[in-house]
Design an enzyme around this catalytic site. Structure first.
Site, PDB file in Angstrom:
ATOM      1  N   ASN A 165       0.842  -1.112   0.069  1.00  0.00           N
ATOM      2  CA  ASN A 165       0.040  -0.142  -0.144  1.00  0.00           C
ATOM      3  C   ASN A 165       0.860   1.309   0.023  1.00  0.00           C
ATOM      4  OD1 ASN A 165      -2.547   1.264   0.003  1.00  0.00           O
ATOM      5  ND2 ASN A 165      -2.922   1.021   2.025  1.00  0.00           N
ATOM      6  N   HIS A 192     -14.721  -4.933  10.834  1.00  0.00           N
ATOM      7  CA  HIS A 192     -14.527  -3.470  11.399  1.00  0.00           C
ATOM      8  C   HIS A 192     -15.769  -2.570  11.622  1.00  0.00           C
ATOM      9  CE1 HIS A 192     -10.120  -3.054   9.766  1.00  0.00           C
ATOM     10  NE2 HIS A 192     -10.634  -4.247  10.215  1.00  0.00           N
ATOM     11  N   ARG A 201     -14.049  -5.546  15.431  1.00  0.00           N
ATOM     12  CA  ARG A 201     -13.239  -4.552  15.995  1.00  0.00           C
ATOM     13  C   ARG A 201     -13.875  -3.069  15.930  1.00  0.00           C
ATOM     14  NH1 ARG A 201      -7.995  -1.886  12.433  1.00  0.00           N
ATOM     15  NH2 ARG A 201      -9.513  -0.455  11.727  1.00  0.00           N
ATOM     16  N   TYR A 237      -7.675   7.256  13.529  1.00  0.00           N
ATOM     17  CA  TYR A 237      -7.577   6.116  12.672  1.00  0.00           C
ATOM     18  C   TYR A 237      -8.687   5.384  12.859  1.00  0.00           C
ATOM     19  CZ  TYR A 237      -6.282   1.422  11.511  1.00  0.00           C
ATOM     20  OH  TYR A 237      -6.694   0.330  11.006  1.00  0.00           O
ATOM     21  N   ASP A 247      -7.438  -1.431  17.552  1.00  0.00           N
ATOM     22  CA  ASP A 247      -6.145  -1.346  17.083  1.00  0.00           C
ATOM     23  C   ASP A 247      -5.838   0.027  17.407  1.00  0.00           C
ATOM     24  OD1 ASP A 247      -4.342  -1.145  15.166  1.00  0.00           O
ATOM     25  OD2 ASP A 247      -5.255  -1.395  13.602  1.00  0.00           O
ATOM     26  N   GLU A 286      -4.350  -4.167  19.552  1.00  0.00           N
ATOM     27  CA  GLU A 286      -3.483  -4.434  18.395  1.00  0.00           C
ATOM     28  C   GLU A 286      -2.465  -3.030  18.401  1.00  0.00           C
ATOM     29  OE1 GLU A 286      -5.526  -5.011  14.842  1.00  0.00           O
ATOM     30  OE2 GLU A 286      -3.746  -4.169  13.678  1.00  0.00           O
ATOM     31  N   GLU A 301       1.546  -6.721  11.666  1.00  0.00           N
ATOM     32  CA  GLU A 301       0.850  -6.547  10.189  1.00  0.00           C
ATOM     33  C   GLU A 301       2.080  -5.838   9.581  1.00  0.00           C
ATOM     34  OE1 GLU A 301      -2.329  -3.853  10.685  1.00  0.00           O
ATOM     35  OE2 GLU A 301      -1.534  -2.299  10.266  1.00  0.00           O
ATOM     36  N   ARG A 343       0.475 -11.137  13.608  1.00  0.00           N
ATOM     37  CA  ARG A 343      -0.398 -10.553  12.624  1.00  0.00           C
ATOM     38  C   ARG A 343      -0.055 -10.452  11.268  1.00  0.00           C
ATOM     39  NH1 ARG A 343      -4.779  -8.300  12.131  1.00  0.00           N
ATOM     40  NH2 ARG A 343      -4.150  -6.291  11.193  1.00  0.00           N
ATOM     41  N   HIS A 356      -3.216  -9.939   9.194  1.00  0.00           N
ATOM     42  CA  HIS A 356      -3.792  -8.455   8.566  1.00  0.00           C
ATOM     43  C   HIS A 356      -4.563  -9.090   7.465  1.00  0.00           C
ATOM     44  CE1 HIS A 356      -2.225  -4.794   6.674  1.00  0.00           C
ATOM     45  NE2 HIS A 356      -3.501  -4.440   6.964  1.00  0.00           N
ATOM     46  N   ASP A 390      -6.410  -3.436   1.569  1.00  0.00           N
ATOM     47  CA  ASP A 390      -5.142  -3.289   0.614  1.00  0.00           C
ATOM     48  C   ASP A 390      -4.646  -4.668   0.372  1.00  0.00           C
ATOM     49  OD1 ASP A 390      -4.936  -2.325   3.223  1.00  0.00           O
ATOM     50  OD2 ASP A 390      -2.855  -2.709   2.733  1.00  0.00           O
ATOM     51  N   GLU A 450      -8.380 -11.284   9.922  1.00  0.00           N
ATOM     52  CA  GLU A 450      -9.126 -10.039   9.632  1.00  0.00           C
ATOM     53  C   GLU A 450      -9.845 -10.070   8.251  1.00  0.00           C
ATOM     54  OE1 GLU A 450      -6.433  -6.591   9.334  1.00  0.00           O
ATOM     55  OE2 GLU A 450      -8.038  -5.202   9.468  1.00  0.00           O
ATOM     56  N   TRP A 488       1.484   7.220  12.120  1.00  0.00           N
ATOM     57  CA  TRP A 488       0.370   7.072  11.808  1.00  0.00           C
ATOM     58  C   TRP A 488      -0.128   5.796  12.035  1.00  0.00           C
ATOM     59  CZ3 TRP A 488      -2.149   3.850   7.958  1.00  0.00           C
ATOM     60  CH2 TRP A 488      -3.419   4.195   7.860  1.00  0.00           C
TER      61      TRP A 488
HETATM   62  C1  GCO Z   1      -5.540  -3.077  10.005  1.00  0.00           C
HETATM   63  C2  GCO Z   1      -4.567  -2.022   9.510  1.00  0.00           C
HETATM   64  C3  GCO Z   1      -4.869  -1.137   8.382  1.00  0.00           C
HETATM   65  C4  GCO Z   1      -3.545  -0.718   7.702  1.00  0.00           C
HETATM   66  C5  GCO Z   1      -3.684  -0.524   6.248  1.00  0.00           C
HETATM   67  C6  GCO Z   1      -2.309   0.007   5.966  1.00  0.00           C
HETATM   68  O1  GCO Z   1      -5.370  -3.456  11.170  1.00  0.00           O
HETATM   69  O2  GCO Z   1      -6.261  -3.668   9.136  1.00  0.00           O
HETATM   70  O3  GCO Z   1      -4.001  -1.318  10.878  1.00  0.00           O
HETATM   71  O4  GCO Z   1      -5.981  -0.386   8.348  1.00  0.00           O
HETATM   72  O5  GCO Z   1      -3.525   0.679   8.272  1.00  0.00           O
HETATM   73  O6  GCO Z   1      -3.752  -1.681   5.919  1.00  0.00           O
HETATM   74  O7  GCO Z   1      -1.873  -0.310   4.670  1.00  0.00           O
HETATM   75 MG    MG Z   2      -3.940  -2.729  12.054  1.00  0.00          MG
END
Ligand code: GCO
Ligand code: MG
Length: 403
Positions: free
Chosen positions: A38, A123, A148, A160, A211, A237, A263, A284, A313, A317, A340, A403
């Site tokens: 990504n 989610h 989540r 986020y 997360d 997470e 992840e 993950r 993960h 993406d 996930e 981030w």
């Molecule tokens: C999750 C992740 C995603 C990532 C994203 C980045 O737990 O699914 O944190 O939200 O931020 O996949 O490419």
């Molecule tokens: Mg995550």
């Protein structure tokens, strides 16, 4: 022996960018591998086209382990997300080919199904607690056993994991990175209330996850984990960035809330200490970013020795090709934990027809030979690549942050 005769990279954007590797053989079958990283997609596309594909032509497509070692050791420059994503794409495509030639779904080649299906989590996100809980209820109605929760935090413009979209979250948007702002104090005060109200409304028969997205220091993470203990989370997470694996010792000293991380890991070396010291409960790392099925099996085998389970993960993406690979992997290993599952858009699903399915909170990869995913290249060609970055994040005083 099935020889590799050709391979090429397909870049497409059905709703979002995806990079896919297609490997062809002289036995008439081809394999697909996800190569999406990504925000850095074209780096992997070039790595494959310019540096990997020339080395694949003429090789025995059945020699998965040998080709993995050749690409890993042969590059001299080991590990890293670009290299390991490229290797993963080759690995996935070769498992796909092996399955098709054997007439078996990949999970059968990996030892067969070790469970009925893979439990997945969806989610739920909302601009406030009430909206987040409402979304979670929708997941429950669809049969999910785990969800989540991410909610907008009062006093913060963006958070986020919160989007306008109902069932997925797509953070990679801007043609330059969007800037968001962060306040640990506001977040830390708010999250326990989110989970208290969620338990009141949703009850105790649903697994709840959260997360943190790398935003806390270890001691802050310890405190948040302790504050959340009454609500019995399935996991917390990415509580703190994990380059320094020893940092998780401090979190562990302060909380029994289960921890998940990994992840962004790309090899077993990113997780070795975390696993061996039992500093985490769920790993993950996923197929596309951590060297493919071949390498992830090694990670899972190490984790199994320490009662660490998988929680791959599975955001949007990660393409349907990776999703399928993760399900074949998850179905076959002894220490599967959870997967996930952020649903892809209809445009994405149309470009990647797939055999996996969701039922009563579990996913199954299906029984088509290979991975069970195809690519509609005519449709894919209609969606042109467009640069899209993940956001960056600053503290309220402008300090660059995670981030
Ligand atoms: C999750 C992740 C995603 C990532 C994203 C980045 O737990 O699914 O944190 O939200 O931020 O996949 O490419
Ligand atoms: Mg995550």
């Amino acid at each position: 022996m099935p020889r590799i005769t050709a391979a090429r990279v397909i870049v497409t954007r059905p709703g979002r960018n995806f990079v896919t590797l297609k490997i062809e053989t002289d036995e008439g079958v081809y394999g697909l591998g996800d190569a999406t990283l990504n925000g850095r997609e074209l780096a992997v596309a070039s790595y494959l086209t310019d540096h990997v594909i020339p080395c694949l032509i003429g090789r025995d497509a059945h020699s998965i382990e040998d080709i993995w070692q050749y690409l890993y050791k042969g590059a001299y420059w080991r590990r890293g997300p670009v290299t390991m994503t490229a290797i993963a794409a080759v690995d996935m495509a070769l498992w796909d080919i092996k399955g098709k030639l054997a007439g078996m779904p990949v999970y059968q080649l990996l030892g067969g199904a070790a469970r009925e299906g893979c439990m997945v989590y969806g989610h739920a996100n909302g601009s406030d607690i009430a909206e987040t809980i409402e979304r979670a209820q929708e997941y429950l109605e669809q049969g999910y056993r785990a969800v989540r929760l991410q909610s907008g935090v009062p006093g913060m413009a963006t958070t986020y994991g919160v989007s306008g979209e109902r069932f997925y979250y797509e953070p990679a948007k801007g043609s330059l990175p969007e800037e968001s702002q962060w306040s640990t104090a506001k977040y830390m005060r708010f999250v326990p209330e989110l989970f208290q109200k969620a338990r009141d409304a949703l009850g105790w028969d649903i697994h709840l996850l959260h997360d943190v997205h790398h935003r806390l220091t270890p001691i802050e993470a310890g405190r948040l984990g302790r504050d959340l203990e009454p609500y019995r989370l399935f996991w917390l997470e990415d509580a703190t960035p994990a380059e320094n694996q020893a940092a998780f010792r401090l979190i562990r000293q302060h909380t029994t809330t289960p921890l998940a991380v990994g992840e962004i890991f790309n090899s077993i070396w990113d997780a070795k200490q975390l696993i061996e010291e039992q500093l985490i409960d769920y790993i993950r790392a996923t197929v596309v970013h951590a060297g493919g099925i071949t390498h992830l099996r090694r990670v899972a085998a190490l984790a199994d020795l320490y009662q660490v389970r998988t929680g791959c993960h599975g955001a949007t993406d990660l393409s349907p090709v990776c999703m399928a690979a993760a399900l074949h992997f998850g179905l076959s290993i002894p220490n599967f934990g959870i997967q996930e599952y952020m649903r892809h858009s209809e445009e994405t699903d149309a470009v990647f027809p797939h055999a996996y399915s969701f039922e009563r909170g579990l996913m199954h990869p299906g029984d088509k030979p290979g991975l069970g995913v195809d690519i509609d290249e005519v449709l894919a060609a209609k969606y042109e690549y467009k640069r899209a970055y993940l956001p960056v994040n600053r503290l309220e005083d402008g300090t660059m942050f995670n981030w």
